[in-house]
Design a protein around this motif. Structure first.
Motif, mmCIF file in Angstrom:
data_model
loop_
_atom_site.group_PDB
_atom_site.id
_atom_site.type_symbol
_atom_site.label_atom_id
_atom_site.label_comp_id
_atom_site.label_asym_id
_atom_site.label_seq_id
_atom_site.Cartn_x
_atom_site.Cartn_y
_atom_site.Cartn_z
ATOM 1 N N LEU A 1 0.829 -1.200 0.000
ATOM 2 C CA LEU A 1 0.000 0.000 0.000
ATOM 3 C C LEU A 1 0.863 1.249 0.000
ATOM 4 C CD1 LEU A 1 -2.907 -0.977 2.388
ATOM 5 C CD2 LEU A 1 -2.921 -0.771 -0.099
ATOM 6 N N PHE A 2 1.946 1.196 0.809
ATOM 7 C CA PHE A 2 2.825 2.365 0.897
ATOM 8 C C PHE A 2 3.440 2.669 -0.466
ATOM 9 C CE2 PHE A 2 7.155 3.997 1.461
ATOM 10 C CZ PHE A 2 6.859 5.208 2.073
ATOM 11 N N LEU A 3 3.921 1.626 -1.126
ATOM 12 C CA LEU A 3 4.595 1.851 -2.407
ATOM 13 C C LEU A 3 3.605 2.277 -3.491
ATOM 14 C CD1 LEU A 3 7.221 -1.034 -2.584
ATOM 15 C CD2 LEU A 3 7.618 1.383 -2.159
ATOM 16 N N GLN A 4 2.392 1.711 -3.449
ATOM 17 C CA GLN A 4 1.459 1.975 -4.542
ATOM 18 C C GLN A 4 0.590 3.206 -4.308
ATOM 19 O OE1 GLN A 4 1.442 0.270 -7.415
ATOM 20 N NE2 GLN A 4 3.080 -1.054 -6.688
ATOM 21 N N LYS A 5 0.277 3.499 -3.054
ATOM 22 C CA LYS A 5 -0.756 4.520 -2.824
ATOM 23 C C LYS A 5 -0.229 5.833 -2.256
ATOM 24 C CE LYS A 5 -3.971 1.530 -3.922
ATOM 25 N NZ LYS A 5 -4.627 1.600 -5.220
ATOM 26 N N SER A 6 0.958 5.819 -1.673
ATOM 27 C CA SER A 6 1.385 7.059 -1.024
ATOM 28 C C SER A 6 2.299 7.832 -1.974
ATOM 29 C CB SER A 6 2.146 6.732 0.257
ATOM 30 O OG SER A 6 3.429 6.279 -0.060
ATOM 31 N N PRO A 7 2.356 9.166 -1.798
ATOM 32 C CA PRO A 7 3.222 9.961 -2.675
ATOM 33 C C PRO A 7 4.693 9.540 -2.581
ATOM 34 C CG PRO A 7 2.267 11.308 -0.904
ATOM 35 C CD PRO A 7 1.574 10.006 -0.884
ATOM 36 N N TRP A 8 5.172 9.233 -1.351
ATOM 37 C CA TRP A 8 6.576 8.845 -1.232
ATOM 38 C C TRP A 8 6.808 7.486 -1.877
ATOM 39 C CZ3 TRP A 8 10.626 11.651 -0.601
ATOM 40 C CH2 TRP A 8 10.494 12.902 0.040
ATOM 41 N N GLY A 9 5.798 6.629 -1.812
ATOM 42 C CA GLY A 9 5.907 5.336 -2.484
ATOM 43 C C GLY A 9 6.073 5.529 -3.979
ATOM 44 N N LEU A 10 5.309 6.484 -4.508
ATOM 45 C CA LEU A 10 5.411 6.788 -5.934
ATOM 46 C C LEU A 10 6.829 7.236 -6.267
ATOM 47 C CD1 LEU A 10 3.788 7.114 -8.563
ATOM 48 C CD2 LEU A 10 3.462 9.507 -7.939
ATOM 49 N N ARG A 11 7.365 8.098 -5.401
ATOM 50 C CA ARG A 11 8.716 8.592 -5.666
ATOM 51 C C ARG A 11 9.723 7.449 -5.613
ATOM 52 N NH1 ARG A 11 7.131 13.203 -1.794
ATOM 53 N NH2 ARG A 11 5.896 14.388 -3.262
ATOM 54 N N ILE A 12 9.529 6.573 -4.624
ATOM 55 C CA ILE A 12 10.467 5.449 -4.528
ATOM 56 C C ILE A 12 10.418 4.609 -5.788
ATOM 57 C CG2 ILE A 12 10.896 3.270 -3.325
ATOM 58 C CD1 ILE A 12 10.134 4.595 -0.753
ATOM 59 N N ARG A 13 9.199 4.349 -6.260
ATOM 60 C CA ARG A 13 9.089 3.537 -7.472
ATOM 61 C C ARG A 13 9.717 4.253 -8.657
ATOM 62 N NH1 ARG A 13 3.595 2.493 -8.943
ATOM 63 N NH2 ARG A 13 2.972 4.112 -7.487
ATOM 64 N N ALA A 14 9.525 5.566 -8.713
ATOM 65 C CA ALA A 14 10.110 6.314 -9.827
ATOM 66 C C ALA A 14 11.625 6.197 -9.817
ATOM 67 C CB ALA A 14 9.684 7.779 -9.734
ATOM 68 N N VAL A 15 12.223 6.375 -8.626
ATOM 69 C CA VAL A 15 13.688 6.304 -8.550
ATOM 70 C C VAL A 15 14.163 4.897 -8.883
ATOM 71 C CG1 VAL A 15 15.666 6.577 -7.038
ATOM 72 C CG2 VAL A 15 13.804 8.205 -6.933
ATOM 73 N N THR A 16 13.404 3.887 -8.442
ATOM 74 C CA THR A 16 13.774 2.516 -8.761
ATOM 75 C C THR A 16 13.860 2.319 -10.264
ATOM 76 O OG1 THR A 16 12.543 1.831 -6.829
ATOM 77 C CG2 THR A 16 13.207 0.108 -8.340
ATOM 78 N N GLN A 17 12.874 2.895 -10.971
ATOM 79 C CA GLN A 17 12.840 2.642 -12.408
ATOM 80 C C GLN A 17 13.870 3.451 -13.165
ATOM 81 O OE1 GLN A 17 8.804 3.087 -13.690
ATOM 82 N NE2 GLN A 17 8.149 1.264 -12.578
ATOM 83 N N ASN A 18 13.998 4.713 -12.838
ATOM 84 C CA ASN A 18 14.966 5.521 -13.572
ATOM 85 C C ASN A 18 15.431 6.681 -12.710
ATOM 86 O OD1 ASN A 18 16.400 7.146 -15.307
ATOM 87 N ND2 ASN A 18 15.169 6.495 -17.067
ATOM 88 N N ARG A 19 16.615 6.478 -12.173
ATOM 89 C CA ARG A 19 17.112 7.437 -11.201
ATOM 90 C C ARG A 19 17.356 8.820 -11.824
ATOM 91 N NH1 ARG A 19 19.850 7.420 -6.287
ATOM 92 N NH2 ARG A 19 19.252 5.237 -6.106
ATOM 93 N N SER A 20 18.046 8.844 -12.953
ATOM 94 C CA SER A 20 18.404 10.152 -13.513
ATOM 95 C C SER A 20 17.155 10.916 -13.921
ATOM 96 C CB SER A 20 19.309 10.001 -14.725
ATOM 97 O OG SER A 20 19.850 8.723 -14.786
ATOM 98 N N MET A 21 16.212 10.223 -14.538
ATOM 99 C CA MET A 21 15.004 10.905 -14.974
ATOM 100 C C MET A 21 14.236 11.447 -13.775
ATOM 101 S SD MET A 21 13.347 11.892 -17.486
ATOM 102 C CE MET A 21 13.835 10.991 -18.958
ATOM 103 N N SER A 22 14.185 10.650 -12.715
ATOM 104 C CA SER A 22 13.479 11.112 -11.520
ATOM 105 C C SER A 22 14.139 12.356 -10.971
ATOM 106 C CB SER A 22 13.499 10.036 -10.440
ATOM 107 O OG SER A 22 13.129 8.808 -10.989
ATOM 108 N N ALA A 23 15.467 12.348 -10.948
ATOM 109 C CA ALA A 23 16.178 13.512 -10.437
ATOM 110 C C ALA A 23 15.857 14.727 -11.294
ATOM 111 C CB ALA A 23 17.681 13.238 -10.420
ATOM 112 N N CYS A 24 15.799 14.532 -12.603
ATOM 113 C CA CYS A 24 15.489 15.639 -13.496
ATOM 114 C C CYS A 24 14.106 16.204 -13.207
ATOM 115 C CB CYS A 24 15.512 15.168 -14.948
ATOM 116 S SG CYS A 24 17.153 14.887 -15.549
ATOM 117 N N LEU A 25 13.210 15.329 -12.843
ATOM 118 C CA LEU A 25 11.840 15.775 -12.601
ATOM 119 C C LEU A 25 11.665 16.355 -11.209
ATOM 120 C CD1 LEU A 25 9.926 12.927 -14.401
ATOM 121 C CD2 LEU A 25 10.214 15.285 -15.138
#
Lengths: 378, 383, 438
Positions: free
Chosen positions: B229-253
């Motif tokens: 639930l934390f990873l899928q539903k919370s804003p910080w979970g979203l950020r964690i998933r984003a960084v997991t998938q693509n760190r540089s792009m997440s940093a850019c955003l």
């Protein structure tokens, strides 16, 4: 090591000379000195730690030069050690079994013991058994392009397999208790007796030199450059038309053979080999020898093994509680403060200019092409 | 026959759920940062010792306090381990991102230090450490700026402060003897007594389901659900998933990747603390506790596929059931004496040999699927 | 040059660690090997008013937990003797070495103690593996080892004195007692190494001879904590109750008892007899899991005798009021005193042949009762079986009326049946010969 700016042949000659002198000094100079100082037991320690230095050379070859962090070198150490120990266990009148078998009610020698009656086979097994095991494992792993931390974890899994097998098979190889070598006879002498032990000591010193030159030869020419290229950017190497698999398999097998020889020499000088040689900690210790000495430098590997082991030996008596703190701190420090190890640090004094075998401008960093390097091949 | 199979299944799931609980934290840390945290097991150990401390302070009150102290111990262990993980991330791992092999060695060093710390921690040592910390802090805030932040000056300060702190600690120990020098925990294991309702079991037919196992299975499920639930539903979970998938792009955003790293690491460590509480119900609480679990948890993560919770669940259960199937000797029993495979399975019907075959299977499996059961899809050329 | 930088290196490392000062000290006293060779041999030039003895146990590593307590007991005995005037008018100086739970290290440290420190005897070892690793050293150096732990027997060395129990002083009486009081069906659980394996061989032989049955046998690797499969096996083998004989060692015990209780295998129907669980282990397992289980030892902390009361109170005064004493500690304590008596009788500490001969027949009023060193280098000891109480102490449910004579060669194992050992005889095979043969 001695990269004073000399012409190549001269430098090489100097290096051979220095190593030769060191070997002579260690074989003929150190034992009488230590005996005179009333520290005769330290000869044995030095011999054992020099054996470990051979293992460190092997680890340096794959980790320092090729960038493969193997946490499973203990397997090869134990294979070498067990091979020789099994031969020594069989130095008994024909028809008798090594006495530990009677504890478990075994009356028939297990089949794989028979070849070890032969001394020649044993010597070959010490080198080839680890090498072939490593080649097989390496071929499977490298062919599938398993690298980096995945390789490290996979070798650790292999270590667990071997450890549990040796540990769990009391009836085949005496399980946890391991094999003793001290009480058997070789050439009509007890293995633990003075002449035999000095022979092993001399043998170890000479083999350290041989291993050093082997590694020196391997890492200096074209082969060495390819190893460094594998470490620094395997993808680029692949795009340049090389298939790194073969090189990695070969170097992994050679390293395993070195570690196997080290295991055999260590075993006969310490008198026992147990499955503990395949504990997780021991295999990681091998890496730390290289890291302390300086990865990618052969002298560093030897020096690192000696320094760390003598420190452990001396400090763990006086401050048993603090040795683990120190060891932990050592890991942290060589990674953060002293990435080049002792040798790297000495080089910063600029007395000996650093060597120039690099493909990247800055090698202090263990370069991974991208920082998000998840495995995403398919 | 059916009951034997069900029994085996339950035992396998029990083993698997312990593995999974221990591996959950590692799975997200490894998945996000590619960090191999060899000190993960020691964070579990810290959780288990926290449980011991909570037990001693509240369990002693007896009655309902003792019956329910575990519900206080779980969040406390989570917090303590998370704090430990946070310090580890800020002080060590942060400097080593992108160098996974070095991280592995450094965290191994940390694990050795933590083990010995638990063995020998006493008041004298704590006094020394606190003093050292205070001196460094003072230096950092007051003294170094005036020296123009010369790096070697700060180094000298740290060393001198360390020497002074050690001296004071040793002196205090000398002066007050056992009162200060008696280790808090010692090298021996400490006794964690589960509440009575967790010591027994629920009778079912001719055998009994251990309550502690059921508790761990439900705890694992809750942690898994909470993490999902934390990873899928919370804003910080979203950020964690984003960084997991693509760190540089997440940093850019504009995602603060540093904070995300710290948060993920703390979360993973906290889960390790909870796992430590759980395993203290089953086994010993001693400084070596972490070592028992570390390799197995790595296998779960690697076999499952990095950065994938479903993979970890499937991997943990598979490993658990296989381990139990081999070592409990059920297979030869089912096959009967005639079957040629019986001898083979009998050979592996001990704990050691079951480990041999399970790990060998893992190695073989990784040859077929090097990236685990559920690999992450991507287009990077580099594996 | 080489010497110099390794020192500096030490300084640098020390700099950033907590143990800075520790290291500096270490640097001062422990130079690198090159430096040491030129250092003067100060150690051997000790004044003649002390006798050097070695203490060789694991102070670090997995075995440190158990072995440290034994070191404490040995040092207490030495301090007591020194306070009472020493032995032969000389003070005892103990050289403590760390075996680091690593068998090759044990052998190397034993060599060091004998060759460099020139100790006249060594108190040491815990595991059978470590004892077997140092045995060749003691035999080739003709030195003397005092081994304080109960073990599996099947050994009788001229150069070792064994003050712990052998199977006929611990395991065999326990089996007899269980057969009489608890049941005929036995399930054997042990750690996977030599002591449990040999012990279980003996137990199986004894059960066969005395009318019991072994319904199952299983081993866990040392340190393993996943005991679910073993419990499943026990449930399958003993569905209606029976005896569990436990030779597990260390951490596995904790997991075993915790999960045993959870699975409903309780001492009323499935009593567990342990031979490696003493007061120390009871503390770390937790009494609520052990309540009502049995253990067999020679000594329990709860023994009500003046000698024991003094032992316990002295120990707690020295090391802390919450410390417990247990069987190996008591055996180690006995070892130091027996050695002292032997030295006094021989009138010399350095002529080991004389000391060895003088040691035979020595008696000592130990906390467990009056023990005597027999001609086979083992102790005649009292056998006791205790039941764990909620307080963490054992209540003694069985005690042998007299000290039981040791039989190092088990009479329940086919290959050693009929063999004995007697070092007072002058014959080459005194360590193992057929009884009745001369």
């Amino acid at each position: 090591m001695l990269n004073l700016r000399l012409s190549r042949p001269k430098a090489l000659l100097l290096e051979v000379g220095v190593v030769f002198l060191l070997v002579l000094a260690t074989v003929f100079g150190v034992p009488p000195l230590l005996t005179a100082a009333g520290q005769a037991y330290r000869i044995n320690l030095l011999g054992r730690f020099l054996a470990l230095a051979i293992a460190a050379l092997g680890v340096d070859l794959i980790w320092g030069f090729t960038g493969l962090l193997s946490l499973g070198q203990g397997i090869f150490f134990a294979l070498g050690g067990y091979s020789l120990a099994m031969h020594l266990q069989l130095q008994i009148p024909t028809g008798q079994l090594p006495d530990f078998f009677s504890l478990y009610g075994v009356s028939q020698l297990p089949w794989f013991w028979y070849p070890y009656y032969s001394f020649g086979f044993t010597l070959a097994a010490v080198v080839l058994l680890p090498a072939l095991t490593a080649a097989l494992l390496g071929y499977l792993v490298f062919r599938n392009r398993i690298r980096g931390v995945y390789f490290a974890i996979l070798t650790q899994a292999a270590l667990i397999v071997f450890f549990n097998f040796f540990n769990g098979q009391q009836k085949l190889i005496n399980g946890t208790n391991g094999l003793k070598t001290d009480t058997t006879e070789l050439f009509g002498q007890l293995v633990s007796s003075q002449p035999i032990q000095s022979a092993f000591y001399t043998c170890t010193v000479v083999l350290v030199a041989v291993a050093y030159f082997l590694c020196r030869w391997l890492t200096s020419g074209r082969f060495g450059r390819i190893l460094v290229a594998v470490r620094d950017d395997e993808t680029r190497l692949r795009f340049s038309g090389y298939n790194p698999t073969g090189f990695k398999v070969v170097v992994f097998a050679i390293a395993a053979a070195l570690v196997g020889v080290a295991g055999a020499l260590y075993t006969v000088q310490s008198g026992i080999i147990t499955p503990d040689a395949m504990s997780i900690a021991f295999s990681i210790d091998m890496v730390i020898w290289v890291a302390v000495g300086g990865r990618g430098t052969l002298v560093g590997a030897i020096l690192g093994a000696l320094l760390v082991e003598f420190a452990r030996n001396n400090l763990s008596d006086q401050f048993p509680e603090f040795w683990l703190f120190l060891q932990g701190a050592l890991f942290l420090l060589v990674v953060t403060v002293l990435p080049g190890g002792v040798i790297g640090w000495v080089r910063t004094w600029r007395i000996f200019p650093p060597p120039t075998v690099t493909t990247y401008p800055s090698l202090e960093v263990d370069l991974e092409p991208e920082d998000d390097q998840q495995d995403s091949r398919d | 026959m059916l009951s034997v199979l069900l029994d085996t299944l339950f035992d396998g799931i029990s083993i698997g759920s312990v593995l999974l609980l221990a591996a959950l934290g590692l799975a997200i840390v490894f998945g996000l940062m590619g960090v191999i945290n060899m000190a993960h097991g020691e964070l579990m150990m810290i959780g288990a010792y926290t449980m011991y401390l909570v037990q001693n302070s509240f369990g002693g009150l007896g009655g309902v306090w003792f019956e329910s102290y575990i519900f206080l111990a779980l969040p406390t262990a989570f917090l303590v381990a998370a704090l430990g993980g946070l310090m580890l991330e800020r002080w060590v791992i942060r400097y080593l991102y992108g160098r996974p092999l070095e991280t592995l060695l450094a965290t191994w060093g940390v694990s050795l230090i933590l083990q010995q710390f638990v063995r020998s921690v006493n008041w004298a040592m704590v006094i020394g450490l606190v003093l050292w910390g205070a001196l460094i802090l003072t230096g950092r805030l007051l003294v170094w700026p005036r020296w123009g932040n010369l790096p070697w000056m700060s180094r000298v300060w740290v060393i001198a402060a360390g020497a002074l702190a050690w001296g004071v600690g040793a002196l205090a120990g000398e002066r007050f003897g056992l009162a200060l020098e008696e280790p808090w925990f010692g090298a021996e294991g400490v006794d964690v007594n589960a509440p009575d309702w967790l010591q027994g079991g629920i009778p079912l037919g001719d055998f009994q389901l251990p309550a502690s196992r059921l508790f761990i299975i439900s705890l694992t499920s809750i942690c898994l659900l909470g993490l999902y639930l934390f990873l899928q539903k919370s804003p910080w979970g979203l950020r964690i998933r984003a960084v997991t998938q693509n760190r540089s792009m997440s940093a850019c955003l504009g995602i603060p990747t540093g904070t995300v790293d710290a948060l993920t690491f703390a979360l993973g460590s906290g889960l390790a603390g909870v796992a430590g509480c759980a395993v203290s119900l089953l086994g010993s609480v001693d400084p070596n506790l972490g070592q028992e679990y570390i390799v197995n948890t790595f296998m779960v993560v690697v076999v499952g596929g990095v950065g994938n919770l479903v993979g970890s669940v499937v991997a943990a259960m598979t490993i658990g059931i296989l381990q139990d199937l081999f070592s409990s000797g059920i297979l030869p029993l089912l096959l009967g004496d005639k079957n040629p495979l019986t001898g083979f399975f009998n050979f592996f019907a001990t704990d050691s040999m079951a480990k041999v075959i399970v790990f060998a299977l893992i190695i073989i499996f990784l040859q077929v699927r090097p990236a685990g059961m559920f690999p992450q899809k991507g287009r990077s050329v580099d594996a | 040059m080489k010497r110099q930088f390794s020192r500096r290196k030490f300084l640098l490392y020390g700099g950033a660690t907590l143990g800075t000062t520790m290291l500096l000290k270490a640097c001062g006293s422990q130079p690198t090997p090159e430096a040491q060779s030129s250092a003067s041999p100060t150690t051997s030039a000790s004044p003649s008013s002390t006798i050097k003895v070695g203490i060789l146990h694991s102070l670090s590593g997995t075995m440190a937990i158990s072995e440290k307590t034994v070191v404490d007991a040995e040092q207490m005995a030495i301090d007591e003797i020194n306070a009472a005037g020493g032995v032969l008018g000389m003070q005892i100086e103990a050289v403590v070495e760390d075996g680091a739970s690593d068998w090759p290290t044990f052998a190397a440290k034993a060599k060091k103690l004998i060759e460099q420190d020139k100790v006249v005897t060594v108190f040491g070892c815990w595991t059978s593996a470590s004892r077997k690793a140092v045995l060749p050293v003691f035999e080739s150096e003709k030195n003397m080892l005092w081994y304080p732990v109960q073990y599996e027997g099947q050994e009788c060395s001229k150069y070792v004195f064994y003050t712990g129990a052998v199977p006929n002083q611990q395991i065999e009486p326990a089996v007899t007692w269980l057969l009489k009081n608890k049941g005929k069906q036995f399930f054997l659980v042990g750690s996977d190494y030599v002591f449990p394996r040999t012990a279980n061989t003996i137990i199986k032989g004894q059960l066969q001879a005395q009318g019991g049955t072994t319904v199952g046998e299983d081993y866990l690797p040392l340190g393993a904590t996943e005991v679910t499969p073993i419990i499943a096996k026990i449930r399958a083998a003993l569905p209606n109750g029976g005896v569990i004989f436990n030779t597990l060692n260390g951490d596995s015990n904790v997991a075993f008892f915790k999960q045993l209780k959870g699975s409903g295998i309780t001492p009323d129907k499935w009593p567990v007899m342990s031979v490696s669980i003493a007061e120390q282990e009871v503390q770390s397992i937790g009494t609520s899991y052990l309540d009502g289980q049995y253990a067999s030892w020679n000594y329990f902390m709860s023994i009500d005798s003046p000698a024991n009361k003094k032992f316990v109170s002295d120990f707690q005064a020295k090391y802390g009021a919450n410390r417990v004493t247990d069987d190996p500690m008591e055996a180690a304590y006995i070892a130091v005193y027996l050695w002292k008596q032997a030295v006094e009788k021989a009138g010399t500490a350095s002529d080991l042949e004389k000391v060895r001969a003088a040691a035979l027949g020595q008696s000592f009023n130990a906390p467990e009762g009056k023990v005597t060193l027999e001609d086979n280098h083992h102790l005649a000891k009292f056998v006791r079986i205790g039941e764990v109480q909620p307080s963490g102490q054992f209540s003694v449910v069985y005690a042998s009326p007299n000290a039981v004579k040791p039989q190092p060669w088990s009479q329940f194992v086919a290959s050693t049946k009929g063999y004995t050992c007697n070092w007072s005889l002058d014959r080459p095979d005194a360590g193992k010969f057929k009884m009745g043969s001369t």
